[in-house]
Design an enzyme around this catalytic site. Structure first.
Site, PDB file in Angstrom:
ATOM      1  N   GLY A 195      -7.961 -22.846  15.927  1.00  0.00           N
ATOM      2  CA  GLY A 195      -9.345 -23.121  15.522  1.00  0.00           C
ATOM      3  C   GLY A 195      -9.894 -22.073  14.568  1.00  0.00           C
ATOM      4  O   GLY A 195     -11.059 -22.129  14.194  1.00  0.00           O
ATOM      5  N   HIS A 205      -0.316  -3.474   5.100  1.00  0.00           N
ATOM      6  CA  HIS A 205      -0.671  -2.100   4.783  1.00  0.00           C
ATOM      7  C   HIS A 205      -1.428  -1.441   5.947  1.00  0.00           C
ATOM      8  O   HIS A 205      -2.631  -1.669   6.130  1.00  0.00           O
ATOM      9  CB  HIS A 205      -1.526  -2.073   3.508  1.00  0.00           C
ATOM     10  CG  HIS A 205      -1.923  -0.702   3.094  1.00  0.00           C
ATOM     11  ND1 HIS A 205      -1.077   0.373   3.172  1.00  0.00           N
ATOM     12  CD2 HIS A 205      -3.089  -0.221   2.598  1.00  0.00           C
ATOM     13  CE1 HIS A 205      -1.696   1.453   2.733  1.00  0.00           C
ATOM     14  NE2 HIS A 205      -2.914   1.121   2.393  1.00  0.00           N
ATOM     15  N   GLY A 234       0.849  -1.192   0.000  1.00  0.00           N
ATOM     16  CA  GLY A 234       0.000   0.000   0.000  1.00  0.00           C
ATOM     17  C   GLY A 234       0.878   1.232   0.000  1.00  0.00           C
ATOM     18  O   GLY A 234       2.109   1.143   0.142  1.00  0.00           O
ATOM     19  N   SER A 235       0.227   2.388  -0.139  1.00  0.00           N
ATOM     20  CA  SER A 235       0.989   3.636  -0.297  1.00  0.00           C
ATOM     21  C   SER A 235       1.921   3.896   0.882  1.00  0.00           C
ATOM     22  O   SER A 235       3.017   4.440   0.709  1.00  0.00           O
ATOM     23  CB  SER A 235       0.025   4.811  -0.468  1.00  0.00           C
ATOM     24  OG  SER A 235      -0.940   4.791   0.580  1.00  0.00           O
ATOM     25  N   HIS A 288     -12.526 -27.695  24.469  1.00  0.00           N
ATOM     26  CA  HIS A 288     -13.444 -27.036  23.533  1.00  0.00           C
ATOM     27  C   HIS A 288     -14.860 -26.986  24.107  1.00  0.00           C
ATOM     28  O   HIS A 288     -15.682 -26.195  23.661  1.00  0.00           O
ATOM     29  CB  HIS A 288     -13.438 -27.795  22.192  1.00  0.00           C
ATOM     30  CG  HIS A 288     -14.100 -27.066  21.060  1.00  0.00           C
ATOM     31  ND1 HIS A 288     -14.318 -27.634  19.834  1.00  0.00           N
ATOM     32  CD2 HIS A 288     -14.608 -25.822  20.967  1.00  0.00           C
ATOM     33  CE1 HIS A 288     -14.924 -26.770  19.032  1.00  0.00           C
ATOM     34  NE2 HIS A 288     -15.115 -25.658  19.695  1.00  0.00           N
ATOM     35  N   GLU A 316       3.731   2.009   2.490  1.00  0.00           N
ATOM     36  CA  GLU A 316       4.940   1.150   2.568  1.00  0.00           C
ATOM     37  C   GLU A 316       5.809   1.250   1.322  1.00  0.00           C
ATOM     38  O   GLU A 316       6.902   0.688   1.315  1.00  0.00           O
ATOM     39  CB  GLU A 316       4.570  -0.334   2.686  1.00  0.00           C
ATOM     40  CG  GLU A 316       3.741  -0.726   3.860  1.00  0.00           C
ATOM     41  CD  GLU A 316       2.279  -0.555   3.530  1.00  0.00           C
ATOM     42  OE1 GLU A 316       1.620   0.226   4.229  1.00  0.00           O
ATOM     43  OE2 GLU A 316       1.814  -1.157   2.562  1.00  0.00           O
ATOM     44  N   GLU A 337      -4.712  -9.768   3.333  1.00  0.00           N
ATOM     45  CA  GLU A 337      -3.663  -9.851   4.352  1.00  0.00           C
ATOM     46  C   GLU A 337      -3.763 -11.079   5.256  1.00  0.00           C
ATOM     47  O   GLU A 337      -2.739 -11.540   5.775  1.00  0.00           O
ATOM     48  CB  GLU A 337      -3.651  -8.567   5.187  1.00  0.00           C
ATOM     49  CG  GLU A 337      -3.048  -7.372   4.461  1.00  0.00           C
ATOM     50  CD  GLU A 337      -4.042  -6.617   3.564  1.00  0.00           C
ATOM     51  OE1 GLU A 337      -5.166  -7.135   3.352  1.00  0.00           O
ATOM     52  OE2 GLU A 337      -3.694  -5.521   3.094  1.00  0.00           O
TER      53      GLU A 337
HETATM   54  C1  LIG Z   1     -12.745 -17.779  11.203  1.00  0.00           C
HETATM   55  C2  LIG Z   1     -13.741 -18.773  11.703  1.00  0.00           C
HETATM   56  N1  LIG Z   1     -15.057 -18.547  11.511  1.00  0.00           N
HETATM   57  C3  LIG Z   1     -15.965 -19.461  11.935  1.00  0.00           C
HETATM   58  C4  LIG Z   1     -15.561 -20.589  12.588  1.00  0.00           C
HETATM   59  C5  LIG Z   1     -16.586 -21.574  13.111  1.00  0.00           C
HETATM   60  N2  LIG Z   1     -16.521 -22.868  12.441  1.00  0.00           N
HETATM   61  C6  LIG Z   1     -15.930 -23.949  12.985  1.00  0.00           C
HETATM   62  S1  LIG Z   1     -16.033 -25.309  12.064  1.00  0.00           S
HETATM   63  C7  LIG Z   1     -16.857 -24.492  10.847  1.00  0.00           C
HETATM   64  C8  LIG Z   1     -17.311 -25.228   9.614  1.00  0.00           C
HETATM   65  C9  LIG Z   1     -16.215 -25.451   8.641  1.00  0.00           C
HETATM   66  O1  LIG Z   1     -16.779 -25.972   7.455  1.00  0.00           O
HETATM   67  P1  LIG Z   1     -15.970 -26.879   6.472  1.00  0.00           P
HETATM   68  O2  LIG Z   1     -14.627 -26.349   6.239  1.00  0.00           O
HETATM   69  O3  LIG Z   1     -16.828 -27.099   5.279  1.00  0.00           O
HETATM   70  O4  LIG Z   1     -15.767 -28.230   7.249  1.00  0.00           O
HETATM   71  P2  LIG Z   1     -16.843 -29.249   7.838  1.00  0.00           P
HETATM   72  O5  LIG Z   1     -17.278 -28.707   9.147  1.00  0.00           O
HETATM   73  O6  LIG Z   1     -17.972 -29.342   6.851  1.00  0.00           O
HETATM   74  O7  LIG Z   1     -16.058 -30.489   7.983  1.00  0.00           O
HETATM   75  C10 LIG Z   1     -17.055 -23.160  11.191  1.00  0.00           C
HETATM   76  C11 LIG Z   1     -17.743 -22.169  10.339  1.00  0.00           C
HETATM   77  C12 LIG Z   1     -14.181 -20.746  12.799  1.00  0.00           C
HETATM   78  N3  LIG Z   1     -13.685 -21.792  13.460  1.00  0.00           N
HETATM   79  N4  LIG Z   1     -13.296 -19.851  12.334  1.00  0.00           N
END
Ligand SMILES: Cc1ncc(C[n+]2csc(CCOP(=O)(O)OP(=O)(O)O)c2C)c(N)n1
Length: 520
Positions: A396, A67, A22-23, A274, A25, A44
């Site tokens: 996660g 940026h 970006g500008s 979890h 940098e 990013e």
């Molecule tokens: C950035 C982010 N947004 C939302 C989630 C919540 N989340 C956990 S598992 C999942 C589903 C992922 O779907 P996919 O990659 O199709 O795998 P599947 O669950 O069908 O095996 C989501 C949206 C997350 N972990 N990270």
């Protein structure tokens, strides 16, 4: 100042700059040295995740340029993941020129060093242009100290053309050595244990301590479990002592570890959960010893003794202490749960897909996984047996896997990289395909297309919710998404066609994408 920064980066071996420009940098790239290369990511979060894969696969810090505030904002999810992954990244970001900072200029970053906190280990905006090289040097050493992680330097745009003070590369310790007295106590406890269990975590892999963990388990005939949500592979998953993967659930962990009198946790927190579940952290009657390179994980460990140490020297010290106690030579064999049975090619399920990947993948290939509901089937049917051949994200946070596969492939041209991705996950960072194509990296992207956020549907049942909004993903066309970015795609929806498709993408010398439409 620019020359002093490049001289330092060169000395550290950080000659690949991951960025999106970006500008604020651009002067950083005036007279860009010919021995450096710039790896462009089209958003990013993709940039940082690509650098993360590259840095992890090399075991060395990578340099990233973002940026200003908006680039850091886009990147923040990937910075969070890099922090959890303990990936050493030196992240620079542009800032407006110093003389106009009081007037809230366009693209100005308010409180720039605060923005990525608390997910960077150290951050600053140097008070003078002359100090930028020293700040970048400090950021590098901090990133490489255990626990490794991202650091951040905000650089006003006018600084790059001002004089700077050169910095020389210094030798700065990258490991910590554990307290010898505590390590000796741990070795004695291990030798005396009647039924020891070892739990390995990602820091074993990060500190290149695969051989040591293996030797320790064999010496003590201990069953080996993988810590919940471990982001790296630290033990051969086809070994007779390999017991499986601990779930991220307190009660289920206690069930798996029941009967142990000593639980030795190597390079993992105790434990990552979890879901809520009341009760003790470890079975009654068990003693716990943790070796960790993370002072925070040592401090919040729920039981027993925590020894702050890098894993390679820490485990080596346990081995050096001596053989298993003679009393234990005749103790009962460790309890290893039975392995999953093979699946028949009746329906094209993720289980069957993973079984075929295991059968057909090239030797020493590397799996970068982000396919949430297929993680269990992967554990069952795609054993990872060699060091440094598995990566996933510790946070996660989805969107890491696809670009991380690009970074790993850039770092490891000797190995086939397999990006194993859910359809939902792939869409968080689909632009990474473009980088793979432009770089000509022969990655095999495999999309497990189940048409949904299956993991969330499954998780809904945990909360007693039968039907959830926002979890169906119809109408995505991954072959079209790939083709539009220069990657050839093939789609398979029948078992009969799977082997030929896998064989083709594994043999390709350019990136390819295989979309596998799986049955529920
Ligand atoms: C950035 C982010 N947004 C939302 C989630 C919540 N989340 C956990 S598992 C999942 C589903 C992922 O779907 P996919 O990659 O199709 O795998 P599947 O669950 O069908 O095996 C989501 C949206 C997350 N972990 N990270």
């Amino acid at each position: 100042m620019r020359e002093a920064v490049y001289a330092f980066l060169r000395e550290c071996g950080m000659t690949t700059v991951f960025g999106n420009p970006g500008s604020t940098e651009l002067p950083m790239f005036r007279d860009f040295p010919p021995d450096f290369r710039y790896v462009l990511g089209l958003q990013e979060s993709v940039v940082v995740a690509t650098a993360d894969g590259y840095a992890q696969a090399r075991g060395e810090a990578a340099i990233v340029n973002l940026h200003s505030a908006i680039g850091v904002g886009h990147a923040l999810g990937s910075i969070f993941t890099a922090f959890k992954n303990q990936t050493p990244l030196v992240i620079t970001a542009g800032q407006q020129a110093r003389s106009i900072l009081p007037f809230e200029p366009f693209l100005y970053a308010e409180q720039a060093p605060q923005l990525p906190k608390p997910y960077v280990k150290w951050s600053c905006e140097p008070a003078r242009a002359a100090d930028v090289p020293a700040a970048i040097a400090r950021a590098y050493y901090v990133a490489m100290q255990p626990p490794r992680g991202p650091t951040f330097v905000s650089v006003p745009v006018d600084d790059w053309d001002r004089p700077g003070l050169p910095v020389a590369l210094r030798e700065v310790s990258r490991r910590v050595a554990g307290d010898p007295r505590l390590l000796e106590h741990a070795a004695v406890a291990l030798a005396r244990a009647q039924r020891p269990i070892i739990v390995v975590g990602a820091s074993v892999a990060r500190d290149d301590a695969w051989d040591e963990a293996l030797a320790l388990a064999e010496r003590h005939e201990a069953a080996v479990w993988v810590a919940p949500m471990s982001s790296r592979n630290s033990f051969p998953e086809n070994h007779r002592l390999f017991a499986g993967f601990l779930p991220a659930d307190r009660g289920a962990i206690v069930d798996r570890l029941e009967g142990a009198d000593l639980i030795l946790v190597l390079g993992a927190p105790v434990f990552t959960y979890h879901v809520e579940n009341p009760g003790p952290a470890i079975p009654s009657g068990a003693r716990l010893v943790q070796l960790t390179d993370d002072p925070a994980a040592a401090a919040w460990c729920q039981a027993g003794t925590s020894i702050l140490t890098s894993l390679k020297p820490g485990i080596a010290a346990l081995i050096a202490h001596g053989a298993a106690h003679p009393r234990n030579r005749g103790r009962a064999a460790p309890r290893i749960p039975p392995r999953a049975a093979p699946v028949a090619p009746a329906r094209l399920t993720d289980r069957y897909l993973l079984q075929r990947i295991a059968a057909l993948r090239p030797a020493r290939s590397i799996v970068v996984e982000e396919a949430p509901s297929s993680r269990g089937p992967m554990h069952d049917h795609l054993p990872i047996t060699e060091p440094g051949t598995f990566f996933t994200c510790a946070s996660g946070g989805l969107g890491h896997g696809l670009p991380a596969a690009v970074g790993v492939a850039l770092a490891r041209p000797d190995a086939k990289v397999i990006g194993l991705l859910g359809d939902g996950s792939a869409m968080y960072s689909i632009q990474g395909l473009w980088s793979a194509a432009e770089l000509g990296l022969p990655i095999a992207f495999i999309i497990v297309n189940n048409g949904s956020y299956r993991a969330l549907e499954d998780f809904g049942r945990h909360f007693g919710i039968a039907a959830l909004p926002g979890v169906r993903l119809p109408h995505l066309d991954f072959c079209a998404l790939a083709a539009s970015q220069g990657v050839t795609g093939i789609r398979v929806d029948r078992c009969e066609d799977l082997d030929a498709a896998l064989t083709r993408i594994f043999a390709a010398d350019l990136p390819m994408l295989l979309e596998v439409c799986v049955a529920a």
